[in-house]
Design a protein around this motif. Structure first.
Motif, PDB file in Angstrom:
ATOM      1  N   UNK A 116       0.804  -1.217   0.000  1.00  0.00           N
ATOM      2  CA  UNK A 116       0.000   0.000   0.000  1.00  0.00           C
ATOM      3  C   UNK A 116       0.832   1.259   0.000  1.00  0.00           C
ATOM      4  N   UNK A 117       2.145   1.134   0.186  1.00  0.00           N
ATOM      5  CA  UNK A 117       3.012   2.311   0.284  1.00  0.00           C
ATOM      6  C   UNK A 117       3.778   2.586  -1.011  1.00  0.00           C
ATOM      7  N   UNK A 121      -2.566  -4.345  -3.279  1.00  0.00           N
ATOM      8  CA  UNK A 121      -1.856  -4.593  -4.536  1.00  0.00           C
ATOM      9  C   UNK A 121      -2.829  -4.499  -5.708  1.00  0.00           C
ATOM     10  N   UNK A 122      -2.470  -3.781  -6.784  1.00  0.00           N
ATOM     11  CA  UNK A 122      -3.359  -3.678  -7.945  1.00  0.00           C
ATOM     12  C   UNK A 122      -3.743  -5.058  -8.483  1.00  0.00           C
ATOM     13  N   UNK A 177       4.607   2.066  -9.934  1.00  0.00           N
ATOM     14  CA  UNK A 177       5.971   1.588  -9.708  1.00  0.00           C
ATOM     15  C   UNK A 177       6.046   0.177  -9.156  1.00  0.00           C
ATOM     16  N   UNK A 178       4.949  -0.343  -8.608  1.00  0.00           N
ATOM     17  CA  UNK A 178       5.021  -1.592  -7.861  1.00  0.00           C
ATOM     18  C   UNK A 178       5.419  -2.767  -8.747  1.00  0.00           C
ATOM     19  N   UNK A 179       4.953  -2.818 -10.006  1.00  0.00           N
ATOM     20  CA  UNK A 179       5.352  -3.918 -10.891  1.00  0.00           C
ATOM     21  C   UNK A 179       6.849  -3.896 -11.130  1.00  0.00           C
ATOM     22  N   UNK A 180       7.393  -2.688 -11.345  1.00  0.00           N
ATOM     23  CA  UNK A 180       8.820  -2.538 -11.563  1.00  0.00           C
ATOM     24  C   UNK A 180       9.603  -2.959 -10.315  1.00  0.00           C
ATOM     25  N   UNK A 209      11.364  -6.018 -11.494  1.00  0.00           N
ATOM     26  CA  UNK A 209      12.539  -5.416 -12.111  1.00  0.00           C
ATOM     27  C   UNK A 209      12.331  -5.080 -13.577  1.00  0.00           C
ATOM     28  N   UNK A 210      13.356  -4.516 -14.206  1.00  0.00           N
ATOM     29  CA  UNK A 210      13.256  -4.169 -15.622  1.00  0.00           C
ATOM     30  C   UNK A 210      14.618  -4.311 -16.288  1.00  0.00           C
TER      31      UNK A 210
END
Length: 466
Positions: free
Chosen positions: A199-200, A245-246, A205-208, A212-213
């Motif tokens: 939630x923070x 989490x989405x 950005x959470x997927x990254x 990672x990328x």
């Protein structure tokens, strides 16, 4: 030397698994049916059981009844007919993990590498129980109450396994400390423990952050970035506030849990990962599923071993133990010898601590500072230490009532909005009173349609209108 029992009706599979186990330094025994496996169990107690789910004379799950002290045996189901229902049932019975055919040899090697030598984890758990008897502590956790003894028993049972754990309970009850304790009592303790508050982190950005990328995968990606799943390989990943989490990311998380692999953003190359998931939420997860905040299939995959943390108000004399522990820490850190004033503990026990252990810790820190060099004067100093109400004045604070049977989501909404109104719209103060982080409060308000630019008078009218 540790011993592996392989139970599979396919001779080629048995031979391949036996060769791998022998190469990893294990002695092996093989069985093609439940009846043969029972004979092998009498001959030698295994440290690891690799077991097919479908066998000629029944289900591999039937063999669980013959395994003594299941929590100390690494039991891995191997099947070509995996389903969420059968896997969850096996994991709840005590299985460490399940693999699908063809077997991922890297994952199996990782499992075998974590088998402890001669019950060292059992010995450590025994030492913690002795510490609990003497000091009222179980590692990082403090408390002797009956509810906490139940928590310790569950930790001792699940920690040595590979089972996914779902921690439930109000904010501030110590879910992250429990997650760390489970990790430290597991076979993964020499590997990383990473804690992520779902939630923070910004939804963008959470997927990254999770996966990672690759370099050049998007504008500004000037170098490769390893996500949490890669950083925590071999260890444990604590996903706090999992219901935040989405949903689209929940699909990817479920895929990782089922396959043990993921892809960085910007590549189609699959990366193997060996991570134990410990998730947590302060919501009722079933209500979150009904509200569309948590995927039902992910909930069932996470809810293998649920563990609920009791609120501080239900822990009786633990309030004194915890308060004394925090005071001892502060005295040691500051080189002081402060003590509680007469009656201070009794007044603390009378307070319901809606923010739980986190609120108590912050409170002790405040009165410690306000006591100066004269020793702790007691809870009446809190009004000078922070804008929160003092324990002595708690009974005069405005209150709300909700009918019995009110859904938790509705009661939580009323409490949050009423507290926000009481605090004249001050988000930070509201979060402190509720014992939650500011980010969580903002997420809740966003759900309720309360924008940051709403004026203070508008908050109350919206709350009443809802």
């Amino acid at each position: 030397m540790s011993h592996v029992l392989i139970v599979d009706d396919d001779a080629n599979t048995r031979d391949a698994l036996a060769a791998l186990a022998a190469a990893e330094g294990f002695t092996t025994a093989c069985a093609g049916s439940i009846a043969e496996a029972r004979i092998q169990l009498v001959r030698q107690r295994p440290d690891v059981v690799l077991m097919d789910l479908r066998l000629p004379d029944g289900s591999g799950i039937d063999l669980f009844e013959d395994l003594e002290d299941r929590s100390s045996i690494e039991t891995i189901l191997i099947t070509g007919h995996a389903s969420v229902e059968s896997a969850v049932e096996a994991l709840r019975l005590g299985a460490s993990d399940y693999l699908t055919k063809p077997v991922n040899l890297q994952r199996l090697k990782a499992v075998l590498s974590r088998v402890p030598k001669s019950g060292e984890l059992r010995a450590e758990i025994g030492a913690l129980r002795e510490e609990l008897r003497r000091l009222g502590r179980f590692g990082r956790l403090v408390g002797r109450s009956i509810p906490m003894h139940e928590v310790y028993d569950k930790i001792a049972r699940v920690a040595p396994t590979e089972a996914t754990v779902l921690l439930l309970g109000e904010s501030g009850t110590g879910k992250e400390i429990v997650a760390r304790t489970i990790h430290e009592l597991s076979r993964r303790r020499k590997h990383p423990f990473l804690a992520i508050n779902c939630g923070a982190i910004s939804p963008n950005l959470i997927e990254n952050e999770m996966f990672g990328h690759e370099r050049g995968s998007y504008t500004g990606a000037d170098r490769q970035h390893k996500g949490y799943f890669e950083q925590a390989d071999g260890g444990s990943l604590f996903l706090d506030e999992i219901t935040e989490m989405p949903l689209e990311l929940q699909v990817r998380l479920l895929r990782v849990l089922e396959t043990g692999s993921f892809m960085r953003i910007g590549t189609s190359k699959s990366i193997e990962t060996d991570v134990r998931i410990i998730a947590a939420t302060n919501r009722d997860p079933r209500e979150a599923v009904r509200a569309g905040k948590l995927r039902e299939d992910l909930y069932h995959r996470l809810n293998v071993f649920p563990l609920e943390m009791p609120p501080l108000r239900a822990r009786g004399d633990d309030v004194e133990l915890i308060a004394s522990y925090f005071l001892e820490e502060l005295n040691e850190a500051c080189g002081t010898r402060k003590k509680f004033a007469p009656g201070a503990i009794a007044r603390m026990k009378q307070y319901p601590w809606p923010g739980n252990v986190r609120e108590l810790k912050n409170y002790i820190h405040r009165v410690f500072i306000m006591a100066g060099d004269q020793g702790l004067e007691g809870p009446t100093l809190e009004a000078e230490a922070a804008p929160m109400r003092s324990i002595a004045a708690a009974s005069s604070t405005p209150a709300i009532t909700v009918p019995l049977g009110t859904p938790l989501s509705v009661a939580a909404r009323e409490l949050i909005l009423s507290t926000l109104q009481h605090c004249n719209g001050e988000r930070k103060r509201t979060a402190e009173m509720l014992g939650i982080c500011t980010k969580t409060l903002y997420n809740r308000l966003r759900e309720y349609g309360i924008r940051e630019d709403h004026n203070r008078s508008g908050i109350g009218s919206e709350s009443r209108a809802s």
